[in-house]
Design an enzyme around this catalytic site. Structure first.
Site, short mmCIF file in Angstrom:
data_model
loop_
_atom_site.label_atom_id
_atom_site.label_comp_id
_atom_site.label_asym_id
_atom_site.label_seq_id
_atom_site.Cartn_x
_atom_site.Cartn_y
_atom_site.Cartn_z
N HIS A 1 0.87 -1.19 0.00
CA HIS A 1 0.00 0.00 0.00
C HIS A 1 0.90 1.22 0.00
CE1 HIS A 1 -3.91 2.04 1.48
NE2 HIS A 1 -3.07 2.99 1.07
N HIS B 1 1.51 5.36 -1.75
CA HIS B 1 1.10 6.50 -2.56
C HIS B 1 2.36 7.13 -3.13
CE1 HIS B 1 -3.11 6.55 -1.12
NE2 HIS B 1 -2.58 6.09 0.00
N LYS C 1 -9.08 -0.51 -5.94
CA LYS C 1 -9.14 0.12 -4.64
C LYS C 1 -10.45 0.88 -4.46
CE LYS C 1 -7.84 1.81 -0.66
NZ LYS C 1 -6.60 2.58 -0.45
N HIS D 1 -10.58 0.73 1.66
CA HIS D 1 -10.36 1.73 2.70
C HIS D 1 -11.56 1.60 3.64
CE1 HIS D 1 -8.94 5.83 4.17
NE2 HIS D 1 -10.05 5.58 4.85
N HIS E 1 -4.83 -0.76 5.95
CA HIS E 1 -4.33 0.04 7.08
C HIS E 1 -5.21 -0.06 8.33
CE1 HIS E 1 -7.22 2.68 5.17
NE2 HIS E 1 -6.36 3.16 4.30
#
Length: 359
Positions: free
Chosen positions: A18, A20, A101, A138, A173
């Site tokens: 994961h 960014h 995602k 998420h 997360h």
């Protein structure tokens, strides 16, 4: 010294499921830091502006990342959006894009185009199940208190698993004991990632009401929770349970955007991904949250590399190794690229950490 037995330990290269990496100048600044953290495989988030909703956009993004760092394997994802159809999923599978995602609308950075109604995507999820693709969630509910947003989402996770039992799902997360318990209770197609920073911080680190305000560079979404929640994450990460593995959610923002009354949500951990996990385990041993005997080489290597690679079916084609040494390396105060005005502040700036070398 806590974790002395791991001093000089050699492990498989880490894999971060994961990340960014942004675009343009920020991408050029952070991509070269990936291998500094002992990582040679990353799963890239699609919440650019505009979001990555087509296979062409995903493969183009991959090519630009690969040109910056050819020694890293970049696994791409699509952003779950109304324009994504079952045909898109079949095209993605053929192109080697392993997952999609899902962002709840409005809960985090660049999520305005996210999901409002999961049922609207059932045909897409069915196609993903048939094509053996991964759904990354998420896991928060919008418009509730941030401390309860993850726990309020867990019934959605359970329902999706019940409707699509063969669909490989990653709850991203995790920040709460409730999330860990729920994932552990579900079938083998449901797993979770845990970040390096959530293994270290609690609510006071970013909120810090008793100190007149916390550290904005610790502010992230989902927010860090209580010490009991953090300890549950630590136990899961050290458990050797293949349902739990590393996904740092490293999220770079310009240093200025992390300041002020409304700091951008995201913690930048990429240059020290592996080292920060060791730091968190070491601190947990010192505070008694874990015992040194709880952290074995096998469980550490599983969490950092093997469990995630197995779930994503992404073996390390390079078969690279890293060595960890307890030294006096200091986390830099800022990451910048020569000739650019972009500056990013890493997590735990200025503090000592483990030294990492490639064999």
């Amino acid at each position: 010294m806590a974790l002395a037995k791991l001093d000089g330990c050699e492990l498989s290269a880490s894999a971060d499921f994961h990340v960014h990496l942004r675009d343009s100048a920020m991408m050029e600044t952070v991509v070269p830091t990936i291998r500094r953290g002992g990582v040679n495989t990353v799963y890239v988030m699609p919440n650019l502006v505009p979001p990555v909703t087509t296979v062409e956009a995903a493969t183009d993004y991959r090519d630009r990342l690969q040109a910056l760092e050819p020694r890293v394997t970049f696994l791409m994802s699509l952003y779950l959006h109304s324009s994504v159809t079952p045909d898109t999923i079949r095209e993605a599978k053929k192109a080697g894009v392993p997952g999609v995602k899902s962002y709840p609308a409005g809960v985090t950075t660049n999520s305005d185009s996210g999901v409002v109604d999961y049922a609207a995507f059932y045909p897409v999820f069915s196609a993903m199940q048939d094509e053996d693709m991964i759904l990354n969630l998420h896991g928060e509910v919008p418009d509730v208190d941030v401390h309860r947003a993850e726990q309020s989402f867990l019934p959605v996770l359970v329902e999706l698993h019940e409707r699509f039992p063969r669909l490989r799902i990653v709850l991203e997360h995790c920040t709460s004991a409730a999330a860990i318990e729920t994932v552990a209770s579900l079938g083998p197609s449901v797993v979770a990632t845990i970040t390096a920073h959530h293994l270290s911080i609690v609510v006071d680190d970013w909120n810090g009401e008793d100190r007149g305000g916390g550290d904005p560079f610790c502010f992230c979404k989902p927010v860090a929770k209580t010490p009991a929640d953090r300890d549950a994450l630590l136990r899961a990460a050290a458990s050797g349970n293949p349902k739990f593995f590393l996904g740092t959610d490293s999220a770079p923002h310009p240093a200025q955007a992390k300041k002020g009354d409304k700091p951008a949500a995201g913690v930048f951990t990429q240059p020290y991904a592996t080292q920060l996990v060791l730091d968190a385990f070491e601190m947990a041993c010192e505070t008694g949250a874990l015992k040194e005997g709880d952290i074995t080489r096998e469980a550490l290597e599983g969490f950092l590399s093997k469990f995630g690679r197995a779930f994503y079916r992404a073996p390390d084609a390079r078969n690279e190794r890293i060595v960890l040494k307890r030294g006096d390396e200091r986390i830099v105060d800022v990451i910048r690229k020569d000739g650019s005005d972009v500056e990013v502040v890493p997590f735990r700036r200025g503090r000592s950490t483990w030294t990492l070398t490639w064999t």
